[in-house]
Design an enzyme around this catalytic site. Structure first.
Site, PDB file in Angstrom:
ATOM      1  N   ASN A 122       0.832  -1.207   0.000  1.00  0.00           N
ATOM      2  CA  ASN A 122       0.000   0.000   0.000  1.00  0.00           C
ATOM      3  C   ASN A 122       0.869   1.260   0.000  1.00  0.00           C
ATOM      4  O   ASN A 122       1.687   1.427  -0.900  1.00  0.00           O
ATOM      5  CB  ASN A 122      -1.162  -0.009   0.996  1.00  0.00           C
ATOM      6  N   ASP A 123       0.776   2.131   0.981  1.00  0.00           N
ATOM      7  CA  ASP A 123       1.371   3.475   0.896  1.00  0.00           C
ATOM      8  C   ASP A 123       2.847   3.500   0.502  1.00  0.00           C
ATOM      9  O   ASP A 123       3.631   2.712   1.028  1.00  0.00           O
ATOM     10  CB  ASP A 123       1.299   4.191   2.259  1.00  0.00           C
ATOM     11  N   GLN A 139       4.685   0.231   2.187  1.00  0.00           N
ATOM     12  CA  GLN A 139       3.947  -0.649   3.092  1.00  0.00           C
ATOM     13  C   GLN A 139       3.815  -1.993   2.379  1.00  0.00           C
ATOM     14  O   GLN A 139       3.268  -2.067   1.280  1.00  0.00           O
ATOM     15  CB  GLN A 139       2.563  -0.064   3.378  1.00  0.00           C
TER      16      GLN A 139
END
Lengths: 634, 173
Positions: A122-123, A139
């Site tokens: 993710n991020d 992430q």
């Protein structure tokens, strides 16, 4: 093989498979391309199809079967039943569904977008240019293609395009990040030192901020990291919930010579950004005032704060301030999963920021991107003096598919950010120029005249990895003449007005990618121009996934927004097609849309591109350059 | 101790009153929470079935909801396995459904639990949203192949439960 010059093309026996639309013939437009033996036959096809399909000025045209084109674009559409975020619209009359074959799933992996080899991302975290290398941390859930206990993945690049994957930078090995090594940012100090602040989810699931730094600062690859023994350096302050305190930013200098960071949070439903000052990144002082707050916006995740130059064409170091500078506050809205930004003025003495236009404040105004785009973060690239934006692009298929294919999520193509000097009220984003190095094998079309209700197949060697740059002009006469207008048209909404099949006088027109012949599957990216009662034009830019796939377990939303068009500007778009991701940019990056697309048929050799004009009245003249994109090392 | 002493009786009454009051308050909390979901009765049924709901905050209620999704998912997988034996012609579609429910139970549910505990409710919402979609996709896949679905009830329950839990999770954002 025949050379590629137009005069050789006399063979009337078209070998192309698509049914041409009736139309007059006129002069073929000039086409230039890099001669390539293996592609000459495609050129033959291209010219024949163009000859059939393109009608030119004032020629005695056979009646264009406008209904046919419209039907082609709208065949088999189901009724729109109120769509909630993740309920997918069923395609009535769609072909039999099938389980996803590995052929279909394998195709989805991108050619030039950053993604780890497998499992979940993710991020983006701590992006930075350090000792000659671009670093991207992210992430990462190493165990499954779904979010879970997160660690920091790591990769390096010389050019933001080709990547070398490195070992996990930080694991969940301390009590203060036992439940997750969450998002954080890097700051380069004036002496060249690098520090990272990141959020840890403790063994008791409290969100705290931790300091980390390279184990060996002389290692340009920054493989090993040390967590400051005195962590956490910040815990949730009074009045802030222990689960509403995360994603510290890159630090910038204050007038007093201290370092300042901001951390997003919320109080009830008001999104806020807390401000801390520090001299050593170990002890911090919370300022009384927040940087900014906007009621009703909910939790602010992944806050970003940075200066942009009013006049200059370069990015700015995060610490720069002064009269020639505006500041952007950006936040990821937890409530609606979109990234919003606003341009305003920073008061360094007070540690406060005010938007130029409160109606366009953080969380209620402009978005970086009108498609799938979240948790984005910028960094200042001191090597090339630009501000670069990274973003997490999630999947919009089912988890079952992600498990089958073994991975989930991409990073968007990195983009440079600048103030839009013409409008002054928005930024422009543009893919980093290194992406252009992947361009090869250009196909160029100049001044194609596309009548209302027509479809132009564009013959290309392949169509899964493309860079398309296109310009469009509406015929002035129709625009001026149009007086059957109402303000209903300017209230167009990409998401709600039915996509590319809904016809207006002056739109939609554009390019449909990942298209199967016959358009059983296709993804149109288009402009929709509306004329209001005041005679002014309003232009919308949309990407339509409603017919992107025969599969009924993928998202089929339509994304987009209005795009400012200055007087005298042609309408321009750039589309990066990279398998299951399509990134579209209008007017040089004023409005951007990222889409995830999962066709089942329009894949590999069956993917095509069409130019289309589904307006009822106006003719459009289009010029395009389409490059094949080489794969990068990702 | 004199059981009939006024002090004892008073203390007992006070304790009973406290318990009764707090139980009523919790009940009200559960009811109010469920009112904010698409299927309030189903919501109450799920939450009240678990005695822990009496002492729960919103996160705990959401976790009870996720557990209900897990239970229903496991039950549906068992149903699919049995159907593969009794209705072999439906196997390709049942295989698709098995993957769908496998994703619910072994990916969406653990991810949602982890997200709820950590305070990143949005990932839990995504997990429940996906669970609803998986059930819809399974149901549709029978239709798309020209079969009458043998699993309509299960798919509907999963869809409804997942949407209820998703609504509870949204209250945490």
């Amino acid at each position: 093989m025949a050379s590629s010059s137009p005069s050789d093309l006399e063979n009337p026996h078209a070998t192309c498979s698509y049914a041409p639309l009736p139309g007059g013939t006129g002069d073929e437009p000039t086409v230039s391309r890099h001669p390539k033996k293996s592609a000459a036959i495609f050129l033959v096809c291209a010219f024949l199809s163009l000859a059939f399909v393109v009608a030119l000025i004032g020629v005695d045209k056979a009646e264009l079967n406008t209904n046919e084109a419209a039907v082609v674009l709208s065949r088999g559409r189901g009724v729109d039943k109120g769509v909630s975020e993740k309920s997918f619209r069923p395609l009535l009359g769609a072909e039999n569904s099938y389980p996803w074959s590995s052929n279909m799933l394998d195709w989805q992996r991108t050619g030039f977008h950053f993604q780890p080899k497998n499992n979940w991302m993710n991020d983006p975290n701590g992006p930075v240019f350090y000792k000659g290398w671009y670093h991207l941390f992210y992430q990462y859930h190493p165990d499954a293609p779904v979010w879970g206990k997160i660690v920091w993945g790591h990769a390096v690049s010389k050019d933001l395009v080709n990547w070398r994957h490195l070992p996990i930078a930080m694991e969940t090995d301390q009590w203060y990040d036992e439940q997750g090594v969450w998002t954080g940012s890097a700051t380069i100090l004036p002496d060249g030192q690098l520090v990272v602040l990141y959020t840890g989810s403790t063994n008791e699931s409290v969100q705290v901020q931790n300091l980390a730094y390279p184990a060996d600062p002389s290692d340009p690859l920054l493989i090993n990291w040390v967590k400051y023994p005195g962590n956490p350096v910040l815990v949730p302050p009074p009045g802030i919930d222990e689960k509403d305190f995360r994603d510290p930013t890159t630090a910038w200098k204050t007038p007093e010579g201290k370092w300042r960071i901001t951390i997003g949070s919320k109080v009830n439903k008001t999104g806020i950004s807390l401000v801390y000052d520090t001299e050593d990144f170990k002890s911090f002082e919370l300022l009384d005032q927040v940087l900014h707050a906007v009621p009703g916006t909910g939790m602010w995740e992944c806050v970003d704060f940075y200066p942009i130059s009013k006049q200059g064409e370069n990015g700015l170091d995060t610490s720069i301030d002064g009269p020639g500078v505006k500041h952007v506050v950006k936040a990821s809205m937890d409530d609606d999963r979109n990234d919003y930004y606003s341009i305003g003025t920073y008061d360094a003495l007070k540690g406060k920021w005010t938007p130029d236009n409160p109606a366009s404040d953080v969380g209620i105004g402009l978005r970086y991107d009108y498609g799938i785009y979240y948790a984005s973060k910028t960094f200042y690239d001191q090597d090339k003096q630009r501000r670069v934006l990274w973003s997490w692009i999630k999947e919009t298929d089912t988890e079952a598919s992600d498990i089958s294919k073994g991975w989930a999520s991409l990073m968007g193509v990195p983009r440079t950010i600048l103030l839009d000097k013409k409008t002054q009220t928005n930024i422009i984003q543009w893919p980093v120029e290194e992406i252009n190095r992947l361009r090869t094998n250009a196909t160029v079309f100049k001044n194609l005249v596309v009548e209302a209700g027509s479809l132009v197949p564009l013959e290309l060697p392949a169509a899964s990895q493309l860079d398309i740059v296109a310009e469009f002009e509406l015929d002035e006469a129709t625009v001026m003449r149009l007086n059957d207008v109402s303000d209903a048209d300017v209230a167009y909404d990409c998401a709600k007005n039915g996509g590319a099949a809904t016809r207006g006088a002056l739109g939609p027109f554009g390019i449909t990618v990942l298209a199967h012949e016959g358009l059983i599957e296709h993804t149109p990216v288009y402009f929709y121009v509306a004329k209001g009662v005041d005679g002014n034009l309003k232009t919308f830019f949309c990407a339509d996934q409603s017919r992107s796939s025969s599969a009924m377990d993928v998202d089929k939303s339509i994304y987009g927004n209005v795009v400012p068009v200055m007087k005298g500007e042609k309408l321009s778009m750039r589309i990066l097609v990279d398998h299951s991701i399509v990134e579209s940019f209008a007017q040089g990056g004023r409005t951007c849309i990222t889409s995830r697309v999962y066709p089942t048929k329009a894949i590999y050799n069956n993917a095509q591109v069409f130019l289309f004009n589904n307006a009822t009245a106006a003719t459009v003249t289009a010029s395009l350059s389409i490059w094949q994109m080489k794969s990068a090392q990702i | 101790m004199k059981y009939s002493s006024p002090l004892t009786i008073l203390t007992t009454l006070l304790l009973l009153h406290e318990t009764l009051y707090s139980t009523m308050a919790d009940q009200k909390f559960i009811e109010n929470t469920c009112k904010g979901t698409p299927s309030p009765n189903l919501c109450l049924k799920i939450l009240l079935a678990n005695p822990k709901s009496q002492n729960s905050d919103l996160t705990d209620l959401a976790l009870i909801g996720v557990a209900a999704v897990e239970d229903k998912g496991l039950e549906t997988i068992r149903q699919i396995v049995a159907l593969k034996r009794s209705r072999p012609k439906l196997k390709p579609t049942l295989n698709y459904c098995e993957k769908a429910y496998h994703a619910v139970v072994y990916a969406d549910v653990p991810s949602s639990n982890e997200a709820l505990r950590g305070g990143l409710a949005k990932f839990a919402e995504d997990g429940m949203a996906d669970s609803a979609v998986e059930s819809q996709a399974c149901e549709r896949s029978f239709r798309e192949h020209g079969w009458v679905s043998p699993m309509t009830d299960s798919n509907k329950v999963m869809n409804d439960v997942a949407n209820v839990v998703r609504a509870i999770i949204r209250m945490l954002l």
